[in-house]
Design an enzyme around this catalytic site. Structure first.
Site, PDB file in Angstrom:
ATOM      1  N   ASP A  12       0.827  -1.217   0.000  1.00  0.00           N
ATOM      2  CA  ASP A  12       0.000   0.000   0.000  1.00  0.00           C
ATOM      3  C   ASP A  12       0.857   1.262   0.000  1.00  0.00           C
ATOM      4  OD1 ASP A  12      -2.426  -1.428  -0.003  1.00  0.00           O
ATOM      5  OD2 ASP A  12      -2.335  -1.680   2.169  1.00  0.00           O
ATOM      6  N   ASP A  62      -6.864  -6.162  -4.335  1.00  0.00           N
ATOM      7  CA  ASP A  62      -7.780  -5.943  -3.208  1.00  0.00           C
ATOM      8  C   ASP A  62      -8.674  -4.752  -3.526  1.00  0.00           C
ATOM      9  OD1 ASP A  62      -9.056  -5.730  -0.823  1.00  0.00           O
ATOM     10  OD2 ASP A  62      -7.265  -5.324   0.388  1.00  0.00           O
ATOM     11  N   LYS A  64     -12.013  -4.981  -3.169  1.00  0.00           N
ATOM     12  CA  LYS A  64     -13.225  -5.117  -2.332  1.00  0.00           C
ATOM     13  C   LYS A  64     -14.479  -4.791  -3.149  1.00  0.00           C
ATOM     14  CE  LYS A  64     -10.810  -4.158   1.967  1.00  0.00           C
ATOM     15  NZ  LYS A  64      -9.507  -3.709   1.377  1.00  0.00           N
ATOM     16  N   VAL A  65     -14.641  -5.539  -4.201  1.00  0.00           N
ATOM     17  CA  VAL A  65     -15.714  -5.274  -5.164  1.00  0.00           C
ATOM     18  C   VAL A  65     -17.073  -5.436  -4.477  1.00  0.00           C
ATOM     19  CG1 VAL A  65     -16.620  -5.906  -7.420  1.00  0.00           C
ATOM     20  CG2 VAL A  65     -14.172  -6.158  -6.950  1.00  0.00           C
ATOM     21  N   ASP A  67     -20.596  -4.149  -5.761  1.00  0.00           N
ATOM     22  CA  ASP A  67     -21.601  -3.449  -6.557  1.00  0.00           C
ATOM     23  C   ASP A  67     -22.687  -4.429  -7.004  1.00  0.00           C
ATOM     24  OD1 ASP A  67     -22.776  -1.353  -8.196  1.00  0.00           O
ATOM     25  OD2 ASP A  67     -20.792  -0.428  -8.205  1.00  0.00           O
ATOM     26  N   THR A  71     -22.209  -4.606 -12.702  1.00  0.00           N
ATOM     27  CA  THR A  71     -21.017  -3.772 -12.516  1.00  0.00           C
ATOM     28  C   THR A  71     -19.869  -4.597 -11.951  1.00  0.00           C
ATOM     29  OG1 THR A  71     -22.514  -1.929 -12.124  1.00  0.00           O
ATOM     30  CG2 THR A  71     -20.213  -1.571 -11.557  1.00  0.00           C
ATOM     31  N   VAL A 174      -2.220  -8.600  10.807  1.00  0.00           N
ATOM     32  CA  VAL A 174      -1.021  -8.946  11.592  1.00  0.00           C
ATOM     33  C   VAL A 174      -0.107  -7.721  11.672  1.00  0.00           C
ATOM     34  CG1 VAL A 174       1.131 -10.291  11.527  1.00  0.00           C
ATOM     35  CG2 VAL A 174      -1.062 -11.418  11.091  1.00  0.00           C
ATOM     36  N   GLY A 175       0.437  -7.460  12.853  1.00  0.00           N
ATOM     37  CA  GLY A 175       1.378  -6.346  13.001  1.00  0.00           C
ATOM     38  C   GLY A 175       0.697  -5.102  13.511  1.00  0.00           C
ATOM     39  N   GLY A 179      -2.764  -8.081  15.219  1.00  0.00           N
ATOM     40  CA  GLY A 179      -2.802  -9.541  15.086  1.00  0.00           C
ATOM     41  C   GLY A 179      -1.404 -10.149  15.217  1.00  0.00           C
ATOM     42  N   ARG A 195       2.022  -2.566   6.630  1.00  0.00           N
ATOM     43  CA  ARG A 195       2.851  -1.530   7.247  1.00  0.00           C
ATOM     44  C   ARG A 195       4.004  -2.055   8.066  1.00  0.00           C
ATOM     45  NH1 ARG A 195      -2.198   1.497   9.712  1.00  0.00           N
ATOM     46  NH2 ARG A 195      -2.917  -0.681   9.570  1.00  0.00           N
TER      47      ARG A 195
HETATM   48  O1  NUP Z   1     -10.516  -6.737   6.787  1.00  0.00           O
HETATM   49  C1  NUP Z   1      -9.579  -6.310   6.135  1.00  0.00           C
HETATM   50  N1  NUP Z   1      -8.553  -5.672   6.758  1.00  0.00           N
HETATM   51  C2  NUP Z   1      -7.458  -5.189   6.087  1.00  0.00           C
HETATM   52  O2  NUP Z   1      -6.560  -4.640   6.735  1.00  0.00           O
HETATM   53  C3  NUP Z   1      -9.493  -6.484   4.748  1.00  0.00           C
HETATM   54  C4  NUP Z   1      -8.390  -6.019   4.047  1.00  0.00           C
HETATM   55  N2  NUP Z   1      -8.315  -6.242   2.741  1.00  0.00           N
HETATM   56  N3  NUP Z   1      -7.391  -5.352   4.722  1.00  0.00           N
HETATM   57  C5  NUP Z   1      -6.211  -4.862   3.956  1.00  0.00           C
HETATM   58  O3  NUP Z   1      -5.071  -5.591   4.425  1.00  0.00           O
HETATM   59  C6  NUP Z   1      -5.872  -3.390   4.152  1.00  0.00           C
HETATM   60  O4  NUP Z   1      -6.523  -2.599   3.195  1.00  0.00           O
HETATM   61  C7  NUP Z   1      -4.366  -3.404   3.938  1.00  0.00           C
HETATM   62  O5  NUP Z   1      -4.084  -3.423   2.542  1.00  0.00           O
HETATM   63  C8  NUP Z   1      -3.938  -4.749   4.506  1.00  0.00           C
HETATM   64  C9  NUP Z   1      -3.433  -4.687   5.925  1.00  0.00           C
HETATM   65  O6  NUP Z   1      -2.341  -3.828   6.012  1.00  0.00           O
HETATM   66  P1  NUP Z   1      -1.547  -3.505   7.359  1.00  0.00           P
HETATM   67  O7  NUP Z   1      -2.541  -3.202   8.416  1.00  0.00           O
HETATM   68  O8  NUP Z   1      -0.721  -4.723   7.672  1.00  0.00           O
HETATM   69  O9  NUP Z   1      -0.710  -2.325   6.972  1.00  0.00           O
END
Ligand code: NUP
Length: 214
Positions: A12, A62, A64-65, A67, A71, A174-175, A179, A195
């Site tokens: 990200d 990711d 997160k579709v 609609d 669409t 995680v992190g 988690g 991150r």
């Molecule tokens: O429930 C979700 N939580 C989440 O953090 C679904 C996700 N897709 N994400 C994604 O996972 C969030 O958008 C990010 O890209 C990644 C977690 O990143 P980080 O918290 O380890 O930086």
């Protein structure tokens, strides 16, 4: 899907040089990268194929579709045509929307991940009460891949119980979100980590440390 070292990098970042620096350091250990709106909106969807051409990785989009069916179909088709190997689709929209996404992915010989419950605290209000039903809907529809939260191990365990041992669960949170990798991998097949790797002073060392914990 085979995820090397059970870790998926959530890339990200919004700058190409930064993205490539992180990929240089992490792809010796990883074969799966999750890209989302931050990098795609910053650099354009071409970044998906560029990363695939420059590194030997599979890409989960990711997006997160969420609609209506018609669409969803377009979003899934276009994303997969940009080179993504799979795409994350929300389940709360219901079976017609999810089925349209699933069918379009299968037409492209690719797969969707069904997002059941999210990892952030706010998800407890609207998503948690329906997450088990979303997971069950996925099972009824024959979906094999799921996203469930690493921050709420009890919820992750419950979703694993519903989708069964054969399903493939990837788990974010995680992190930085709190988690723990060992707890997460008791129930999930792979952890999604962003991150704590890409903001680390030494992404390679951080990743090695995480892998050693598994
Ligand atoms: O429930 C979700 N939580 C989440 O953090 C679904 C996700 N897709 N994400 C994604 O996972 C969030 O958008 C990010 O890209 C990644 C977690 O990143 P980080 O918290 O380890 O930086």
């Amino acid at each position: 899907m085979k995820v090397k070292n059970q870790i998926i990098l959530a890339l990200d970042v919004e700058d190409k040089d930064e993205a490539y620096k992180i990929l240089d350091q992490t792809t010796p250990y990883l074969n799966t990268i999750k890209i989302g709106y931050p990098i795609t909106l910053a650099l354009g969807p071409q970044i998906i194929q560029q990363i695939k051409d420059d590194y030997n990785v599979q890409i989960i989009a990711d997006f997160k579709v969420a609609d209506i069916d018609a669409t969803n179909e377009k979003i899934v088709n276009t994303t997969l045509n940009w080179g993504a190997d799979s795409i994350i689709v929300h389940g709360f929209t219901g079976d017609d929307s999810v089925l349209a996404a699933k069918n379009m992915a299968e037409k492209n010989n690719k797969e969707i991940f069904l997002l059941t419950e999210m990892s952030h605290p706010g998800a407890d209000r609207f998503l948690k009460p329906v997450a088990e039903e979303i997971a069950q809907m996925g099972v009824d529809m024959g979906i094999k891949n799921y996203v469930a939260p690493a921050t709420k191990t009890d919820r992750l365990a419950k979703i694993r119980e519903i989708v069964g041992d054969e399903a493939f669960i990837i788990s974010p949170g995680v992190g930085v979100q709190g988690g723990k990798i060992q707890d997460t991998l008791k129930y999930a097949d792979a952890a999604i980590i962003g991150r704590s790797i890409y903001n680390s002073d030494n992404p390679q060392q951080t990743l090695e440390d995480l892998i050693n914990m598994i």
